[in-house]
Structure formats: C-alpha cells, structure tokens
Design a protein around this motif. Structure first.
Motif, mmCIF file in Angstrom:
data_model
loop_
_atom_site.group_PDB
_atom_site.id
_atom_site.type_symbol
_atom_site.label_atom_id
_atom_site.label_comp_id
_atom_site.label_asym_id
_atom_site.label_seq_id
_atom_site.Cartn_x
_atom_site.Cartn_y
_atom_site.Cartn_z
ATOM 1 N N PRO A 60 29.616 12.268 -54.030
ATOM 2 C CA PRO A 60 29.942 12.174 -55.396
ATOM 3 C C PRO A 60 28.427 12.851 -55.614
ATOM 4 O O PRO A 60 27.428 11.825 -55.200
ATOM 5 C CB PRO A 60 30.839 11.120 -55.678
ATOM 6 N N ARG A 62 25.264 12.360 -58.081
ATOM 7 C CA ARG A 62 24.363 11.293 -58.407
ATOM 8 C C ARG A 62 23.897 11.677 -59.003
ATOM 9 O O ARG A 62 22.281 11.467 -58.366
ATOM 10 C CB ARG A 62 25.227 9.650 -57.810
ATOM 11 N N ILE A 81 24.874 18.842 -66.868
ATOM 12 C CA ILE A 81 25.383 17.768 -65.547
ATOM 13 C C ILE A 81 27.351 18.084 -66.250
ATOM 14 O O ILE A 81 28.535 18.046 -65.395
ATOM 15 C CB ILE A 81 25.144 16.580 -65.356
ATOM 16 N N GLY A 82 27.342 17.360 -67.367
ATOM 17 C CA GLY A 82 29.393 17.019 -67.597
ATOM 18 C C GLY A 82 30.210 18.768 -67.364
ATOM 19 O O GLY A 82 30.574 18.668 -67.129
ATOM 20 N N ASN A 85 30.677 19.576 -63.881
ATOM 21 C CA ASN A 85 32.037 18.498 -63.759
ATOM 22 C C ASN A 85 33.015 18.494 -63.689
ATOM 23 O O ASN A 85 33.687 18.441 -62.867
ATOM 24 C CB ASN A 85 31.998 16.979 -64.578
ATOM 25 N N ARG A 86 33.137 19.496 -65.446
ATOM 26 C CA ARG A 86 34.185 19.748 -66.042
ATOM 27 C C ARG A 86 34.618 21.191 -64.771
ATOM 28 O O ARG A 86 36.158 21.563 -64.656
ATOM 29 C CB ARG A 86 34.655 20.246 -67.018
ATOM 30 N N THR A 92 32.713 16.124 -57.415
ATOM 31 C CA THR A 92 32.202 14.906 -58.828
ATOM 32 C C THR A 92 30.986 15.199 -59.336
ATOM 33 O O THR A 92 30.087 14.626 -57.984
ATOM 34 C CB THR A 92 33.255 13.620 -58.015
ATOM 35 N N ALA A 93 30.276 14.819 -60.587
ATOM 36 C CA ALA A 93 28.989 14.133 -60.950
ATOM 37 C C ALA A 93 29.030 13.430 -61.689
ATOM 38 O O ALA A 93 29.546 13.306 -62.612
ATOM 39 C CB ALA A 93 28.499 15.853 -61.254
ATOM 40 N N SER A 94 28.447 12.711 -61.566
ATOM 41 C CA SER A 94 28.087 11.455 -62.269
ATOM 42 C C SER A 94 26.473 10.953 -63.123
ATOM 43 O O SER A 94 25.594 11.573 -62.165
ATOM 44 C CB SER A 94 28.585 10.381 -62.201
#
Length: 237
Positions: A60, A62, A81-82, A85-86, A92-94
């Motif tokens: 992921p 981060r 960033i969201g 992620n979509r 997977t981005a957080s």
C-alpha cells in the motif's frame, strides 16, 4: 546486497491544446505504445544500468503531505490521492499522520523554498544541482518502489500547481518517462493536461495489474500486455 536504484524526474512545461477522451477513444496500439514509452524508460538516462524495467509499489502507498507553502493546498492534494485510490485497481493509497510512516512524501512549496527543500529533504545534499519546475525522486529495488518524494510548487499559478501535482505524483508511482507523442497524457511536456486523464488511468491500471511484476522487461510482458490493456480499458469509465 541487492542494489537500490534512485531516480529523479523533473518537469518543464510548454503549451498545446488538450486532448480529451473516454476509455474507448484510443486504439489498443495507442495504449500499448503509451505503456511502453512511460513505463519502460526514464526521461533522464544517466544511470549506468538498464533502467528499462517495471517500477511499481507492491505494498500500500502511504502518503504524507508536507504543506510548506503560504497557501494551504492540503485539501486539493488529499482529493487527488483519493482519486488515485478510486481509479487505479490494484493500488491502495492512504494518507498517514507521520512522515516516518510514509513511503511517498509530497512537499508543497513556494518557489523560494523549492531548491532548499529538494536539497535538504529529497537529495540530502546541500550542494546538489536542482533542475526543473517541480520534481519527483523514486527509490526502487528488485521488489519494487521503496520510497518516492514529490516536490510541487504552489505559488506560480493554478495550472502549474495542478499539472505538477498530477504528473509528479503519478510518475512517483512508476510510469517515469515522458514522450512528446502522447497527446492524451500528462506524461508529455508538450501537452496542457492538468488532470488525471482517461488515457493515464488506463496506463496506471495496466501497471498495477497483478500480472505485471517489478523488474519485468518489455520482452517479458509482450505476450500478455494486450490482454492487460483490454482489461484495464474495461475498468476505466
């Protein structure tokens, strides 16, 4: 000991008219050409090894956002960033609360801060030459990207800020080359794109398909890359 490779990408901007499209606006050959030119190459080729191998995160991503500019750009960066992620399957981005927990740092700076931040926080060399209008550094090894750092200039207009944000962050995820023959892509310094284009969404979805492994050469992907392009196109709407 396994070798860790460090890459730097810088950005120069010129002007042309933007090209828009949907996922069915491009031929398979255009998509394959775009993947080959952006993933299997580097804009700056003074590395003394074969850089033409897949570079991607295998864990992921981060992000930590350092907003150092007078204007607080945090909300815009978080929103992008969201969007990543979509829109990118397999990634997977957080956003994390401490730089120590991050494997991708984004520094938002004013122009006067650009060189000091790049030298101190990115190059770790106070005498380093600092090229470009914005920049990303990628540290990559046999098992994938270890760490990326992007430096984005905030105070020289909305276009430059958004263009830098999109291009440098996406390049920090692996497609590190620019090519002037990609009119639909932000990975083209002659284009005027400042958004995550449909074409680039397909490229990132191809790169983060689990069948694409870090360290692969273009020859190793040739047989199944058209299938991956087809599947990525279906995922991008």
């Amino acid at each position: 000991m396994r070798r860790i490779l460090i890459f730097f990408m810088v950005m120069a901007i010129s002007a042309s008219f933007p090209a828009r499209g949907s996922s069915d606006s491009f031929t398979t050959d255009e998509i394959l050409f775009g993947f080959e030119k952006t993933v299997f190459g580097l804009e700056y080729r003074n590395w003394g090894w074969r850089p033409y191998l897949v570079k991607k995160f295998t864990s992921p991503v981060r992000f930590y956002i350092h907003n150092l500019s007078r204007r607080d750009r945090t909300r815009t960066v978080r929103r992008f960033i969201g969007e990543i992620n979509r829109r990118v399957t397999g990634l997977t981005a957080s956003i994390v609360n401490r730089p120590a927990d991050a494997n991708f740092e984004i520094f938002v700076v004013d122009r006067k801060q650009y060189k000091p931040v790049v030298r101190t926080d990115v190059y770790k060399n106070p005498k380093a030459r600092v090229p470009g209008r914005c920049l990303v550094r990628v540290v990559s090894g046999h098992n994938g990207i270890k760490h990326s750092s992007a430096v984005i200039v905030s105070d020289e207009g909305e276009f430059l800020f958004r263009r830098c944000l999109v291009e440098e962050v996406l390049q920090g995820l692996g497609p590190m080359n620019d090519n002037e023959k990609l009119p639909h892509s932000v990975f083209n310094d002659s284009s005027r794109h400042s958004r995550f284009t449909v074409f680039d969404q397909i490229i990132l979805n191809m790169l983060y398909d689990p069948r694409i492994k870090p360290g692969m050469s273009i020859k190793q992907t040739k047989d199944f890359l058209p299938l991956i392009a087809r599947d990525a196109r279906r995922r991008v709407r």
